[in-house]
Design an enzyme around this catalytic site. Structure first.
Site, PDB file in Angstrom:
ATOM      1  N   SER A   1     -33.380-103.480  89.072  1.00 59.29           N
ATOM      2  CA  SER A   1     -32.216-103.868  88.279  1.00 59.29           C
ATOM      3  C   SER A   1     -31.501-102.619  87.795  1.00 59.29           C
ATOM      4  O   SER A   1     -31.959-101.502  88.022  1.00 59.29           O
ATOM      5  CB  SER A   1     -32.652-104.709  87.076  1.00 59.29           C
ATOM      6  OG  SER A   1     -33.242-103.856  86.110  1.00 59.29           O
ATOM      7  N   LYS A   2     -30.412-102.847  87.087  1.00 62.51           N
ATOM      8  CA  LYS A   2     -29.609-101.725  86.576  1.00 62.51           C
ATOM      9  C   LYS A   2     -30.424-100.744  85.746  1.00 62.51           C
ATOM     10  O   LYS A   2     -30.082 -99.576  85.663  1.00 62.51           O
ATOM     11  CB  LYS A   2     -28.458-102.274  85.734  1.00 62.51           C
ATOM     12  CG  LYS A   2     -27.416-102.968  86.586  1.00 62.51           C
ATOM     13  CD  LYS A   2     -26.059-102.975  85.894  1.00 62.51           C
ATOM     14  CE  LYS A   2     -24.984-103.515  86.806  1.00 62.51           C
ATOM     15  NZ  LYS A   2     -25.100-104.986  87.007  1.00 62.51           N
TER      16      LYS A   2
END
Ligand code: GLU
Ligand code: ZN
Length: 485
Positions: A251-252
């Site tokens: 994820s980010k």
């Protein structure tokens, strides 16, 4: 004849996981002589984004991955945008209704909301099947009140959905463990993901569904739907998760995840392709480098791995450096220019004098680039005035003072003036002699000179940099540095 598809929902930017799915489907089609289809699953109108749709086209165009059939190029099974196929989902819902596999539900959003909150309190999930046994009269009266129903699938209490996953083997799930009676067709006539996905995979004659393991939990329901519609399901292969180093889903938090971010950061498409191909697939224990062409030949489903694939940013960067070094100077000029232009160091267009400077400098910086975006800072000294890039302190090596630094710069000045009379090795020897004479390390001679001519302690190789700059400009910069000191 293999027919595979990538079926993104245009709700966000194309990310590594999606690209991996698309790539494996593409490679599977290419390696088997089959067809690769792009189908846009745009039935969730609330989350739909036109930018996300354009990002799909831009990302894969940049990566060099193309499809044989899709919204942009057409094909025999179109349209390839689900929002243009609504009548087919309506027809499938009618089939389910007439076969007794589905029923109309007239429950109000308020009732469903109340169910949800009661359910979450009592640990019960999903719909209570309130409308499953409505009589014709009841349905008629709801309609008379102007209520448009949704269509729900009747999940049987008995039985098991089972399928052979190409990677995971037999997967089974009891029907009673599926979410009770999910919506297939919404009251606005739009299908939910499950119905549209199954109808289209059938109508588009998809033979193999390679998709992320996130979708594994939906597949038993899809198997049931195929049965209800009287269709043969395709073969399924659920690809391993992509995680960060901490084992959590990528994820980010871990770093860049979208194609466009990687592109902005200065990755080459071939590096990204090569690295992504290794997320859950390997050819053997040793080979790491693959061009897209090679992958199109070598890819097989048998060599997919079950274990989660760990995304290693450092490794990707390493691949990128390798691919940068493998670029011809001409290509590198082309891919670097936009970054140098953006930094305001290069006018647009290929003909400026600055472009010539950059072209000449490419062999020198090639070895140092990990990202294309590193280029502006490495080349800045050739393209801009560096007078304000450093301070007097930056010139002074550790454990030395201003006076000694000045003396060293003065000692190398005549050598720089004679630059063209030396080859690299003999010039370095002369620098070495200066170091000996002043009883210091070669590094202490080079460092002030490097800062003086490039404005930075991290520059491309010093002697090469001096040559690109030319003796005259280099001397001017040495004098400016002496003045600062
Ligand atoms: N539209 C789904 C997605 O966004 C497709 C999943 C599938 O491949 O079935 O990933
Ligand atoms: Zn209902």
């Amino acid at each position: 004849m293999v027919r595979v598809r990538y079926a993104p929902s245009p709700t966000g930017l194309q990310h590594i996981g999606g690209v991996r799915t698309a790539l494996f489907n593409y490679l599977y089609a290419r390696s088997t002589g089959g067809s690769f289809v792009l189908r846009i699953e745009d039935t969730d109108r609330e989350r739909y984004s036109e930018d996300a749709l354009q990002d799909i086209y831009a990302s894969f165009n940049w990566l060099g991955v193309s499809w044989d059939e899709g919204p942009d190029c057409g094909g025999p099974y179109g349209p390839y945008l689900q929002s243009h196929r609504l009548e087919r989902y309506r027809a499938a819902a009618d089939t389910l209704l007439s076969r007794g596999w589905a029923y109309e539900c007239f429950c109000s959003p308020e009732r469903l909301e109340a169910l949800r909150s009661e359910g979450s309190r009592d640990g019960v999930v999903g719909y209570d099947r309130h409308c499953r046994e409505l009589t014709d009269e009841q349905r008629f009266s709801y309609r008379a009140k102007g209520i448009t129903p949704v269509v729900r699938l009747k999940i049987p209490d008995q039985g098991t959905a089972s399928f052979e996953d190409l990677l995971l083997g037999t997967v089974k799930r009891k029907h009673k463990d599926l979410p009770p009676d999910p919506v297939m067709l919404k009251s606005d006539g739009f299908p939910t993901y499950h119905l549209a996905n199954v109808v289209d995979d059938h109508e588009m004659q998809i033979t193999h569904v390679l998709r992320a393991q996130e979708w594994l939990s939906s597949t038993p329901l899809h198997i049931l739907l195929y049965e209800a519609l009287g269709h043969e399901p395709p073969k399924f292969c659920h690809l391993p998760f992509v995680t960060g180093k901490d084992g959590q889903k990528l994820s980010k938090r871990h770093g860049a995840t979208s194609v466009i971010e990687f592109r902005k950061q200065g990755y080459l498409p071939e590096a990204l392709i090569n690295y992504i191909a290794l997320l859950g697939w390997s050819y053997d224990d040793s080979r790491e480098f693959f061009t897209l062409d090679e992958l199109e030949e070598l890819f097989t489903v048998e060599k997919l791995n079950k274990a989660p694939a760990v995304f290693d940013y450092k490794k990707l960067e390493w691949f990128n450096g390798n691919y940068i070094r493998a670029c011809s100077d001409a290509r590198l000029f082309e891919v670097l220019s936009p970054y140098i232009e953006q930094a305001g160091l290069l006018p647009a267009g290929e003909q400026s004098p600055q472009a010539e400077v950059v072209r000449n400098a490419i062999p020198l910086v090639k070895e140092r680039l990990k990202l294309l975006s590193d280029a502006p800072s490495l080349l800045r000294f050739l393209l801009a005035d560096i007078g304000d890039d450093y301070t007097a302190e930056d010139l002074v090596p550790k454990k030395m003072d201003t006076g000694a630094t000045k003396a060293l710069l003065e000692a190398v000045r005549p050598l720089v003036a004679q630059l063209d009379g030396y080859d690299d090795e003999s010039l370095e020897n002369e620098f070495r002699k200066v170091a000996e004479e002043y009883d210091t390390k070669l590094g202490n001679v080079m460092m002030p000179l490097r800062v003086a001519v490039t404005g930075s302690r991290a520059s491309p190789p010093l002697i090469g940099s001096l040559r690109l700059l030319g003796a005259d400009r280099a001397l001017g910069r040495i004098d400016a540095a002496l003045a600062k000191l």
